[in-house]
Design an enzyme around this catalytic site. Structure first.
Site, PDB file in Angstrom:
ATOM      1  N   LEU A 224      41.607  43.661  32.929  1.00 29.94           N
ATOM      2  CA  LEU A 224      40.413  43.550  32.094  1.00 29.94           C
ATOM      3  C   LEU A 224      39.206  43.855  32.964  1.00 29.94           C
ATOM      4  O   LEU A 224      39.211  43.554  34.162  1.00 29.94           O
ATOM      5  CB  LEU A 224      40.268  42.130  31.515  1.00 29.94           C
ATOM      6  CG  LEU A 224      41.297  41.643  30.499  1.00 29.94           C
ATOM      7  CD1 LEU A 224      41.030  40.169  30.157  1.00 29.94           C
ATOM      8  CD2 LEU A 224      41.269  42.482  29.241  1.00 29.94           C
ATOM      9  N   ASP A 225      38.153  44.428  32.371  1.00 32.38           N
ATOM     10  CA  ASP A 225      36.906  44.637  33.106  1.00 32.38           C
ATOM     11  C   ASP A 225      36.433  43.321  33.715  1.00 32.38           C
ATOM     12  O   ASP A 225      36.642  42.247  33.134  1.00 32.38           O
ATOM     13  CB  ASP A 225      35.799  45.143  32.172  1.00 32.38           C
ATOM     14  CG  ASP A 225      35.993  46.590  31.739  1.00 32.38           C
ATOM     15  OD1 ASP A 225      36.868  47.274  32.306  1.00 32.38           O
ATOM     16  OD2 ASP A 225      35.272  47.026  30.825  1.00 32.38           O
ATOM     17  N   CYS A 226      35.754  43.412  34.834  1.00 35.49           N
ATOM     18  CA  CYS A 226      35.224  42.232  35.517  1.00 35.49           C
ATOM     19  C   CYS A 226      34.421  41.345  34.572  1.00 35.49           C
ATOM     20  O   CYS A 226      34.583  40.119  34.563  1.00 35.49           O
ATOM     21  CB  CYS A 226      34.342  42.680  36.684  1.00 35.49           C
ATOM     22  SG  CYS A 226      33.588  41.331  37.614  1.00 35.49           S
TER      23      CYS A 226
ATOM     24  N   ARG B  51      33.244  49.196  24.771  1.00 35.55           N
ATOM     25  CA  ARG B  51      31.828  49.204  25.099  1.00 35.55           C
ATOM     26  C   ARG B  51      31.180  50.529  24.674  1.00 35.55           C
ATOM     27  O   ARG B  51      30.087  50.545  24.096  1.00 35.55           O
ATOM     28  CB  ARG B  51      31.655  48.956  26.600  1.00 35.55           C
ATOM     29  CG  ARG B  51      32.200  47.589  27.000  1.00 35.55           C
ATOM     30  CD  ARG B  51      32.525  47.462  28.472  1.00 35.55           C
ATOM     31  NE  ARG B  51      31.319  47.340  29.291  1.00 35.55           N
ATOM     32  CZ  ARG B  51      31.342  46.964  30.570  1.00 35.55           C
ATOM     33  NH1 ARG B  51      32.493  46.659  31.153  1.00 35.55           N
ATOM     34  NH2 ARG B  51      30.221  46.880  31.260  1.00 35.55           N
TER      35      ARG B  51
END
Length: 222
Positions: A68-70, A169
């Site tokens: 997962l993205d930070c 996003r």
């Protein structure tokens, strides 16, 4: 002028919180990742602390499956054997794994449900930013369903049908509704939130040994 000057410098300050284990057996570990913690070590110095290293300190046999993205929180699965890692990798690659996310986006997303089909690729001069590119992009599809409307924002459930980097996003940005708190894609008031308002709420897939269809849920923290 290049966009990268508009993206604030990334200061890595990982949260000092205990591991949140949602499920554990001999073959898999399912975690609720906090926002602000990398899934895997970053390439630059000072970014070694991450979810997989913290997990390996407690469970030496932890193996990466996906990330997962930070800035994104929520459900992430790790394997504990090479066989489980290979099986789970196929669940994602063959798109058998089903994921749902909750996001709060800027403005009024309409209609109440929809489908985005916009190919994505990296925006090289401004990486890690991604962009819609109909010539060089890789296929990317997302379904959405509005959950609640706020004065200046919309709470929405997102269903990624593909797994491209920053897909949700960029797809929300393309609808004119960037995800709140996004340091890369949101601007002005939409960026002015304590975190990225994106959470991986559920993950469903087949268990690597039993073959049973299992669903894991991490409650949305915002």
């Amino acid at each position: 002028r290049p966009l990268h000057r508009m993206i604030p410098d990334f200061v890595y300050d990982p949260p000092a919180v205990p591991l949140q284990i949602l499920h554990e057996d001999k073959h898999i570990l399912v975690m609720d990742k906090p926002a602000g913690l990398l899934s895997v070590p970053g390439k630059l110095a000072g970014r070694e602390d991450c979810l997989v290293s913290r997990l390996q300190a407690a469970h030496w046999d932890t193996l990466l499956v996906h990330r997962l993205d930070c800035d994104t929180s929520g459900v992430i699965i790790f394997a504990r054997t090479k066989q489980a890692q290979g099986f789970l990798g196929q669940e994602f690659e063959k798109r058998r794994a089903k994921k749902t996310y909750v996001a709060r986006v800027w403005g009024q997303l309409s209609p109440d449900e929809g489908h985005v089909d916009l190919p994505l690729c990296v925006d090289w001069p401004n990486r890690p930013r991604q962009m819609v590119d109909h010539v060089n992009g890789r296929p990317a599809q997302t379904d959405w369903q509005v959950l609640e409307r706020e004065d200046q924002a919309t709470r929405v459930q997102l269903f990624p049908l593909t797994g491209r980097s920053h897909q949700l996003r960029v797809h929300m940005l393309a609808q004119g509704c960037p995800i709140l708190g996004d340091p890369i894609y949101a601007t002005g008031k939409a960026r002015d939130f304590p975190r990225l308002m994106l959470h991986a709420e559920t993950l469903a897939l087949h268990h690597p040994t039993s073959g049973a269809w299992i669903t894991f849920t991490a409650p949305c923290p915002f």
